[in-house]
Design an enzyme around this catalytic site. Structure first.
Site, PDB file in Angstrom:
ATOM      1  N   LYS A 230       3.622 -15.853  -5.884  1.00  0.00           N
ATOM      2  CA  LYS A 230       4.658 -14.804  -5.906  1.00  0.00           C
ATOM      3  C   LYS A 230       5.901 -15.293  -5.182  1.00  0.00           C
ATOM      4  CE  LYS A 230       5.639 -10.221  -3.943  1.00  0.00           C
ATOM      5  NZ  LYS A 230       5.125  -9.149  -3.056  1.00  0.00           N
ATOM      6  N   ASP A 235      12.692  -8.583  -0.749  1.00  0.00           N
ATOM      7  CA  ASP A 235      12.236  -7.330  -1.341  1.00  0.00           C
ATOM      8  C   ASP A 235      12.793  -6.143  -0.575  1.00  0.00           C
ATOM      9  OD1 ASP A 235      10.929  -5.363  -2.742  1.00  0.00           O
ATOM     10  OD2 ASP A 235       9.005  -5.674  -1.741  1.00  0.00           O
ATOM     11  N   LYS A 242      12.710   0.451   0.845  1.00  0.00           N
ATOM     12  CA  LYS A 242      11.887   0.360   2.046  1.00  0.00           C
ATOM     13  C   LYS A 242      12.664   0.892   3.252  1.00  0.00           C
ATOM     14  CE  LYS A 242       9.439  -3.944   0.817  1.00  0.00           C
ATOM     15  NZ  LYS A 242       8.048  -3.471   0.885  1.00  0.00           N
ATOM     16  N   ASP A 253       8.470 -12.465   1.531  1.00  0.00           N
ATOM     17  CA  ASP A 253       7.805 -11.985   0.318  1.00  0.00           C
ATOM     18  C   ASP A 253       7.690 -13.069  -0.752  1.00  0.00           C
ATOM     19  OD1 ASP A 253       6.368  -9.804  -0.543  1.00  0.00           O
ATOM     20  OD2 ASP A 253       8.005  -8.934  -1.693  1.00  0.00           O
ATOM     21  N   ASP A 312       8.844  -0.564  -5.619  1.00  0.00           N
ATOM     22  CA  ASP A 312       8.419  -1.416  -4.516  1.00  0.00           C
ATOM     23  C   ASP A 312       7.071  -2.073  -4.793  1.00  0.00           C
ATOM     24  OD1 ASP A 312       8.698  -2.670  -2.079  1.00  0.00           O
ATOM     25  OD2 ASP A 312       7.834  -1.021  -0.927  1.00  0.00           O
ATOM     26  N   GLU A 314       6.623  -4.367  -7.002  1.00  0.00           N
ATOM     27  CA  GLU A 314       7.216  -5.327  -7.938  1.00  0.00           C
ATOM     28  C   GLU A 314       6.443  -6.636  -8.021  1.00  0.00           C
ATOM     29  OE1 GLU A 314       7.898  -7.381  -4.461  1.00  0.00           O
ATOM     30  OE2 GLU A 314       8.099  -5.229  -4.784  1.00  0.00           O
ATOM     31  N   ARG A 316       3.278  -7.339  -8.277  1.00  0.00           N
ATOM     32  CA  ARG A 316       2.261  -7.401  -9.337  1.00  0.00           C
ATOM     33  C   ARG A 316       2.895  -7.531 -10.719  1.00  0.00           C
ATOM     34  NH1 ARG A 316      -0.328  -1.973  -7.398  1.00  0.00           N
ATOM     35  NH2 ARG A 316       0.527  -2.892  -5.504  1.00  0.00           N
TER      36      ARG A 316
END
Length: 463
Positions: A230, A235, A242, A253, A312, A314, A316
């Site tokens: 990933k 993010d 967030k 992230d 949020d 995102e 996956r």
């Protein structure tokens, strides 16, 4: 050989200062057996974790150094000596088996890690010149490669997002490919929107364009191993923004990408007998008028449609398209690594990342190698009873499961929908971060699971 290591020889061994390490429970007895050990006892040396004291000779010169190990449970406690000792050449003396050998050498190198890229004036302290004499039977070149790969991953995670966007991550991958003679292809723009619509959707809100990085290395007919990492370079949470406290460490992230690049560096450096493929969906999840919205529906590379229940969630999404691509080639082994859920941290903390798989042999191997190299992983169940939480009223799937518990499991189940042909797959949900300082592991980026994965691959595909 790594500059903080020295080749073993009779002359070097005679010149090197011994470094001993004792637990708190053994310190009193050990010192009682040493000439002038009573001086350390009188000074209050107790063997507490990180305690470092010089043992003098008859003329008052330093005859040896003694490091306290506390309860002895920290396999990398020797890194504390590497962090503190002055310039000089050292050799291992009396050291417990768990902290000795190859483990001691890696700990020593880990203690030398610094992230000082943004320091205007870097104080080059004398401890930076401390070197360890390589113990007999230890492959210093191999451990040096592992350490450098770990430091690469740490540097990537520690670099702030303004200097580590999708294009910067691509640049690092290209550099690694050049170093090892690998091939690399990058998909972006219209081709990304067409072939990897979920990756494009997550990145469409940022002026820094999303892309899929695809690195390949090794003999085409060798066993095929694919690593997916990933690469969300920052993010914000998207429109489901967030809170500021949760956003402070979101430069990490892309830790999954950093981890698989570290593994790739180890694998290629060791020239393992495998056909390696590394896929990194590199994006930034930003807030703008073009960002994806809650309630939007996107097609995926697999053909499944996904309703955006939460912007949020995102990670996956980008992994789904990359996994679908990987699955099309049915590799012998497919692993994905991601900083995916807070639920994983709630379940096992920051130091014991969970993983998910239906492959019993793979599960046992990851657990065994993780413990052997002190890079532990813990298996959580891919519980099919939660499959119905992924349902959407308007699409095939919703990226925000309708269940307030088991978030790490439901995220793994979501990813599993995109792996339908490959029989050996595991998903690692890592923090990519050290939140409390310990020897050799300062607060900041970490490549959780990288050494465990490499040890597994080396056992299976080593020459």
């Amino acid at each position: 050989m790594h500059p903080r290591l020295a080749a073993s020889s009779a002359k070097a061994a005679k010149a090197a200062i011994p470094l001993h390490a004792v637990t708190a429970s053994a310190a009193k007895g050990w010192l009682a057996k040493q000439a002038r050990g009573a001086l350390l006892t009188a000074s209050g040396f107790s063997g507490a974790a990180g305690e470092l004291a010089a043992l003098p000779d008859a003329k008052g010169r330093i005859a040896a150094w003694v490091l306290g190990l506390g309860d002895g449970h920290d396999a990398f406690a020797l890194a504390a000596a590497s962090e503190k000792l002055p310039q000089g050449l050292y050799r291992l003396g009396d050291v417990p088996a768990a902290q000795g050998g190859a483990n001691a050498v890696l700990a020593w190198l880990m203690g030398g890690y610094r992230f000082d890229r943004y320091k205007k004036t870097v104080a080059r302290q004398t401890k930076a010149g401390a070197r360890l004499l390589l113990p007999k039977g230890v492959d210093g070149d191999e451990i040096g490669r592992i350490a450098q790969a770990l430091f690469l991953a740490r540097d990537l995670v520690n670099t702030p997002a303004n200097d580590m966007g999708p294009a910067d991550l691509e640049k690092v991958a290209r550099g690694l490919a050049r170093t090892h003679g690998a091939k690399i292809a990058v998909t972006s723009g219209a081709a990304l929107s067409k072939g990897y619509p979920l990756i494009a959707a997550v990145g469409q809100g940022s002026p820094r364009s999303p892309r899929l990085i695809d690195l390949t290395w090794g003999r085409p007919k060798a066993p095929r191993v694919t690593l997916v990492g990933k690469g969300v370079c920052f993010d914000t949470g998207g429109l489901d923004l967030k809170p500021s406290a949760a956003m402070l460490t979101m430069k990490k992230d892309m830790g999954g990408a950093a981890c698989v690049l570290a593994v790739a560096d180890m694998v290629m450096g060791a020239k393992l007998n495998l056909r390696l493929r590394v896929l990194i969906p590199a994006v930034e999840n930003a807030v703008s008028g073009s960002a994806m919205r809650p309630g939007d529906v996107f097609a995926s590379r697999k053909g499944l449609t996904v309703e955006i229940g939460n912007t949020d969630a995102e990670g996956r999404l980008v992994l789904a398209d990359a996994l679908a691509d990987a699955d099309d080639q049915t590799p012998d082994l497919l692993l994905d690594v991601a900083t995916l859920t807070g639920a994983a941290r709630a379940a096992t903390g920051m130091e014991l990342p969970p993983f998910f798989t239906d492959d019993e042999k793979l599960a046992a191997g990851l657990m065994r190698h993780g413990m052997a190299v002190q890079d532990p992983l813990w298996r959580l169940p891919l519980w099919r009873g939660y499959e119905d939480t992924l349902k959407s009223r308007v699409a095939d799937l919703n990226n925000n499961p309708a269940y307030m518990y088991a978030g790490a499991i439901t995220a793994a189940l979501f990813l599993n929908r995109f792996v339908t042909r490959t029989t050996s797959w595991a998903h690692l949900d890592i923090p990519a971060w050290t939140d409390r300082p310990r020897p050799g592991r300062p607060i900041g980026g970490e490549a959780n699971g990288a050494r465990a994965i490499y040890a597994l691959l080396k056992e299976r595909y080593g020459r």
